[in-house]
Scaffold this motif. Structure first.
Motif, PDB file in Angstrom:
ATOM      1  N   LYS A  25       0.862  -1.191   0.000  1.00  0.00           N
ATOM      2  CA  LYS A  25       0.000   0.000   0.000  1.00  0.00           C
ATOM      3  C   LYS A  25       0.893   1.234   0.000  1.00  0.00           C
ATOM      4  N   TYR A  26       1.023   1.844  -1.161  1.00  0.00           N
ATOM      5  CA  TYR A  26       1.903   2.986  -1.314  1.00  0.00           C
ATOM      6  C   TYR A  26       1.096   4.282  -1.379  1.00  0.00           C
ATOM      7  N   ASP A  27       0.101   4.419  -0.500  1.00  0.00           N
ATOM      8  CA  ASP A  27      -0.665   5.659  -0.510  1.00  0.00           C
ATOM      9  C   ASP A  27       0.192   6.787   0.063  1.00  0.00           C
ATOM     10  N   SER A  28      -0.186   8.001  -0.270  1.00  0.00           N
ATOM     11  CA  SER A  28       0.659   9.145   0.069  1.00  0.00           C
ATOM     12  C   SER A  28       0.786   9.345   1.577  1.00  0.00           C
ATOM     13  N   GLY A  29      -0.248   9.068   2.342  1.00  0.00           N
ATOM     14  CA  GLY A  29      -0.199   9.262   3.784  1.00  0.00           C
ATOM     15  C   GLY A  29       0.839   8.384   4.460  1.00  0.00           C
ATOM     16  N   SER A  30       0.890   7.117   4.071  1.00  0.00           N
ATOM     17  CA  SER A  30       1.856   6.216   4.709  1.00  0.00           C
ATOM     18  C   SER A  30       3.286   6.534   4.282  1.00  0.00           C
ATOM     19  N   VAL A  31       3.479   6.934   3.035  1.00  0.00           N
ATOM     20  CA  VAL A  31       4.821   7.282   2.579  1.00  0.00           C
ATOM     21  C   VAL A  31       5.303   8.562   3.255  1.00  0.00           C
ATOM     22  N   VAL A  32       4.425   9.546   3.407  1.00  0.00           N
ATOM     23  CA  VAL A  32       4.798  10.788   4.084  1.00  0.00           C
ATOM     24  C   VAL A  32       5.110  10.511   5.553  1.00  0.00           C
ATOM     25  N   LEU A  33       4.308   9.682   6.206  1.00  0.00           N
ATOM     26  CA  LEU A  33       4.576   9.325   7.603  1.00  0.00           C
ATOM     27  C   LEU A  33       5.915   8.607   7.728  1.00  0.00           C
ATOM     28  N   PHE A  34       6.214   7.701   6.819  1.00  0.00           N
ATOM     29  CA  PHE A  34       7.514   7.023   6.826  1.00  0.00           C
ATOM     30  C   PHE A  34       8.654   8.023   6.677  1.00  0.00           C
ATOM     31  N   MET A  35       8.511   8.982   5.767  1.00  0.00           N
ATOM     32  CA  MET A  35       9.557   9.969   5.559  1.00  0.00           C
ATOM     33  C   MET A  35       9.741  10.849   6.787  1.00  0.00           C
ATOM     34  N   ILE A  36       8.662  11.215   7.463  1.00  0.00           N
ATOM     35  CA  ILE A  36       8.763  12.033   8.669  1.00  0.00           C
ATOM     36  C   ILE A  36       9.472  11.272   9.775  1.00  0.00           C
ATOM     37  N   ILE A  37       9.121  10.018   9.978  1.00  0.00           N
ATOM     38  CA  ILE A  37       9.765   9.208  11.020  1.00  0.00           C
ATOM     39  C   ILE A  37      11.242   9.009  10.687  1.00  0.00           C
ATOM     40  N   PHE A  38      11.550   8.759   9.432  1.00  0.00           N
ATOM     41  CA  PHE A  38      12.941   8.598   9.028  1.00  0.00           C
ATOM     42  C   PHE A  38      13.725   9.890   9.241  1.00  0.00           C
ATOM     43  N   PHE A  39      13.118  11.034   8.923  1.00  0.00           N
ATOM     44  CA  PHE A  39      13.774  12.326   9.109  1.00  0.00           C
ATOM     45  C   PHE A  39      14.048  12.595  10.595  1.00  0.00           C
ATOM     46  N   ILE A  40      13.094  12.256  11.462  1.00  0.00           N
ATOM     47  CA  ILE A  40      13.293  12.439  12.910  1.00  0.00           C
ATOM     48  C   ILE A  40      14.447  11.577  13.392  1.00  0.00           C
ATOM     49  N   SER A  41      14.506  10.333  12.934  1.00  0.00           N
ATOM     50  CA  SER A  41      15.608   9.466  13.357  1.00  0.00           C
ATOM     51  C   SER A  41      16.939   9.994  12.849  1.00  0.00           C
ATOM     52  N   TRP A  42      16.989  10.461  11.614  1.00  0.00           N
ATOM     53  CA  TRP A  42      18.224  11.025  11.069  1.00  0.00           C
ATOM     54  C   TRP A  42      18.664  12.231  11.884  1.00  0.00           C
ATOM     55  N   TRP A  43      17.711  13.067  12.276  1.00  0.00           N
ATOM     56  CA  TRP A  43      18.001  14.285  13.032  1.00  0.00           C
ATOM     57  C   TRP A  43      18.655  13.932  14.373  1.00  0.00           C
ATOM     58  N   PHE A  44      18.049  12.984  15.109  1.00  0.00           N
ATOM     59  CA  PHE A  44      18.604  12.605  16.412  1.00  0.00           C
ATOM     60  C   PHE A  44      19.950  11.911  16.269  1.00  0.00           C
ATOM     61  N   LEU A  45      20.108  11.076  15.259  1.00  0.00           N
ATOM     62  CA  LEU A  45      21.391  10.397  15.065  1.00  0.00           C
ATOM     63  C   LEU A  45      22.477  11.379  14.638  1.00  0.00           C
ATOM     64  N   LYS A  46      22.116  12.413  13.902  1.00  0.00           N
ATOM     65  CA  LYS A  46      23.076  13.456  13.543  1.00  0.00           C
ATOM     66  C   LYS A  46      23.538  14.203  14.789  1.00  0.00           C
TER      67      LYS A  46
END
Length: 148
Positions: A47-68
């Protein structure tokens, strides 16, 4: 006596940085785990709907931010943890979040849920302070961005 106090202050500051790096590393690792888990669920169900992909990108961005932040704290002697650009992005995000949520609620013909938005208002204050820090840095150091 002053040399001894300076050594103690330097050692305690480095200890605080190391402890803060451990905390931010754990938070970043948790968000990375959630991002990988969520990404695998998206791929598994197809299921590649826009809501789930955007949520995945936000969670990934938060993890990248903290790891940086963890990387900067653990391995570098940084003058600033966040660059001027990063401060501008977070500042404007927190400033515009509450009005955007209010506008989206009104756009969907729903009454805004103030119980959810009131705890978000300190973020607006944080956003203004982040933009003030950027202005202060730009005024004192010209246009250069003093990061690692």
């Amino acid at each position: 006596m002053k040399l001894e106090d300076d050594y103690k202050n330097k050692y305690s500051d480095r200890l605080f940085e190391a402890l803060f790096a451990v905390v931010t590393g754990l938070i970043g690792g948790f968000f990375m785990f959630v991002a990988v888990w969520f990404g695998r669920a998206i791929l598994k169900h197809g299921k590649y709907d826009s809501g789930s992909v955007v949520l995945f990108m936000i969670i990934f961005f938060i993890s990248w931010w903290f790891l940086k932040l963890t990387y900067k704290l653990a391995f570098h002697k940084c003058e600033h943890l966040l660059s001027n650009f990063e401060l501008r992005v977070t500042g404007w995000f927190f400033i515009l979040f509450v009005p955007a949520m209010l506008a989206m609620s009104l756009f969907n013909h729903e009454w805004p849920n103030l119980k959810e938005l009131i705890p978000c208002t300190p973020g607006v204050i944080y956003g203004f302070y982040a933009l003030k820090v950027v202005q202060k840095r730009a005024g004192s150091a010209g246009l250069s961005d003093k990061t690692c």
